[in-house]
Design an enzyme around this catalytic site. Structure first.
Site, PDB file in Angstrom:
ATOM      1  N   PRO A  95       0.846  -1.193   0.000  1.00 39.04           N
ATOM      2  CA  PRO A  95       0.000   0.000   0.000  1.00 39.04           C
ATOM      3  C   PRO A  95       0.879   1.240   0.000  1.00 39.04           C
ATOM      4  CG  PRO A  95       0.078  -0.980   2.189  1.00 39.04           C
ATOM      5  CD  PRO A  95       0.870  -1.880   1.291  1.00 39.04           C
ATOM      6  N   MET A  96       0.707   2.107  -1.007  1.00 37.86           N
ATOM      7  CA  MET A  96       1.522   3.313  -1.121  1.00 37.86           C
ATOM      8  C   MET A  96       0.630   4.519  -1.358  1.00 37.86           C
ATOM      9  SD  MET A  96       4.711   1.879  -3.416  1.00 37.86           S
ATOM     10  CE  MET A  96       3.660   0.909  -4.535  1.00 37.86           C
ATOM     11  N   GLN A 100      -6.440  -0.921   3.777  1.00 38.05           N
ATOM     12  CA  GLN A 100      -5.563  -0.623   4.909  1.00 38.05           C
ATOM     13  C   GLN A 100      -6.021   0.646   5.624  1.00 38.05           C
ATOM     14  OE1 GLN A 100      -1.412   1.088   4.862  1.00 38.05           O
ATOM     15  NE2 GLN A 100      -0.858  -1.023   5.315  1.00 38.05           N
ATOM     16  N   CYS A 109       3.851   3.403   8.683  1.00 38.67           N
ATOM     17  CA  CYS A 109       4.088   4.642   7.944  1.00 38.67           C
ATOM     18  C   CYS A 109       4.951   5.600   8.770  1.00 38.67           C
ATOM     19  CB  CYS A 109       2.774   5.327   7.578  1.00 38.67           C
ATOM     20  SG  CYS A 109       3.032   6.898   6.707  1.00 38.67           S
ATOM     21  N   LYS A 169       0.747  -4.469   8.929  1.00 31.90           N
ATOM     22  CA  LYS A 169       2.047  -4.124   8.350  1.00 31.90           C
ATOM     23  C   LYS A 169       2.762  -3.202   9.329  1.00 31.90           C
ATOM     24  CE  LYS A 169       4.351  -2.555   4.141  1.00 31.90           C
ATOM     25  NZ  LYS A 169       5.054  -1.301   4.400  1.00 31.90           N
ATOM     26  N   ASN A 176       9.307  -7.196   3.521  1.00 29.54           N
ATOM     27  CA  ASN A 176       9.207  -5.993   2.693  1.00 29.54           C
ATOM     28  C   ASN A 176      10.469  -5.156   2.887  1.00 29.54           C
ATOM     29  OD1 ASN A 176       7.502  -2.870   3.017  1.00 29.54           O
ATOM     30  ND2 ASN A 176       7.999  -3.854   1.092  1.00 29.54           N
ATOM     31  N   GLY A 177      10.953  -4.598   1.778  1.00 29.34           N
ATOM     32  CA  GLY A 177      12.105  -3.711   1.855  1.00 29.34           C
ATOM     33  C   GLY A 177      13.230  -4.122   0.933  1.00 29.34           C
ATOM     34  N   ASP A 178      13.542  -3.279  -0.050  1.00 31.00           N
ATOM     35  CA  ASP A 178      14.720  -3.424  -0.925  1.00 31.00           C
ATOM     36  C   ASP A 178      14.592  -4.457  -2.039  1.00 31.00           C
ATOM     37  OD1 ASP A 178      15.905  -1.481   0.600  1.00 31.00           O
ATOM     38  OD2 ASP A 178      17.342  -2.798   1.591  1.00 31.00           O
TER      39      ASP A 178
END
Length: 331
Positions: A18-19, A72, A102, A141, A204-206
């Site tokens: 989710p962004m 979310q 966030c 998350k 999550n991440g990279d």
């Protein structure tokens, strides 16, 4: 197979993160078409939903072709989170996700998002409030902790599982890191090795390439991967990763024609959802991403920013395609 409540996912699912201002229905539709297994809405303020804020309500729009899809929510008040979960349930998503990750100041200052990382008891109360107010599966998350001196993900994972959540996604950075530095997936690996943890754990991440996705899958043994920034302007990454997992080989890189088609589809769906003028204005943030690394696109970028109708878009796409056909012929 991975299960979240009654939702069945592939053996190693790829999730779209989710962004904010990115993960709207048109973008999700593209990512779904290119292999995303589970997607989430942009995060929605619980207070905004309760106030009936137009922007918050608009984010509740989901469509059958993108299922399974989760909505979310974020907030720092138990009653507001419970009420917003009940509102979310009325639009019938497949799950409700809680954002405790966030890092943006305007969210954190309200005691929401990553701001909750400072108070695990509050995190637990907020999660319980949501779980008890909906029949939908609830997921979370979050991040490793507030900063490098207060990494508390081990306790968080166990206590949130006890509340009844059905899956946990861990962004392997602290709030202090924001989106900088390297994500430390060793913490995710440790959570997976905890015999008390039974729910799916997503990392999550990279993750920005098929090679890295396979390396992290094998090295850290999580149940799936969530991809965020690497999918912006590049929805092909999901199918590229899946193909690499199966064959050890790369799919051909998207051609100019592929990129222009993605832009046209994204623009069309954005115009359908938001109205033509607003939809195309809000597309402006995406053009450079779709053509990242493409030579001479700078010459066309200004033209794309001046497009206000789909008819103008079609003409510009023809012009762009013609230019690159000529360019390729000269190489």
């Amino acid at each position: 197979m991975i299960k979240i409540g009654n939702i069945q996912l592939p053996e190693f699912p790829l999730l779209l993160a989710p962004m904010e201002d990115v993960s709207d229905p048109p973008f999700r539709r593209l990512c779904k078409m290119h292999g995303a297994d589970l997607m989430y809405s942009e995060f929605i303020s619980s207070e905004g939903l309760i106030r009936d804020a137009i922007k918050s309500r608009k984010k509740l729009d989901i469509f059958d072709y993108e299922r399974p899809v989760g909505i979310q929510i974020f907030g720092g008040d138990e009653e507001a989170m419970a009420m917003s979960a009940r509102i979310v349930e009325t639009v019938n998503p497949d799950l409700v996700d809680i954002n405790f990750g966030c890092p943006v100041k305007k969210v954190v200052c309200k005691g929401a998002g990553a701001g909750v990382l400072k108070d695990i008891d509050l995190m637990v109360r907020l999660t319980k409030a949501v779980v008890s107010s909906t029949s939908l599966p609830v997921t979370v998350k979050t991040r490793l902790g507030w900063d490098s001196n207060s990494i508390n993900i081990d306790e968080v994972a166990e206590r949130l599982q006890e509340t009844g959540i059905k899956a946990l996604t861990i962004h392997a950075r602290t709030r202090g890191q924001m989106y900088k530095g390297e994500a430390d997936w060793n913490h995710i690996s440790r959570i997976k090795q905890n015999p008390n943890i039974e729910i799916p754990i997503f990392g999550n991440g990279d993750i920005d390439s098929p090679e890295k996705a396979l390396e992290y899958k094998q090295k850290y043994a999580c149940d799936g991967i969530m991809i965020g920034r690497a999918a912006i302007g590049y929805p092909w990454i999901f199918n590229e990763i899946k193909h690499f997992f199966k064959t050890g080989e790369h799919l051909p890189a998207p051609t100019i024609e592929d990129r222009l088609l993605a832009v046209r589809q994204h623009a069309e769906w954005s115009a359908e959802w938001k109205g033509e003028k607003l939809g195309l204005i809000e597309m402006r943030q995406h053009y450079s991403n779709y053509f990242r690394g493409v030579p001479h696109f700078k010459d066309f970028r200004k033209k794309f920013l001046e497009v206000f109708t789909l008819a103008e878009m079609d003409e510009l796409i023809k012009e762009t395609q013609h230019f690159y056909s000529e360019f390729q012929a000269q190489i």
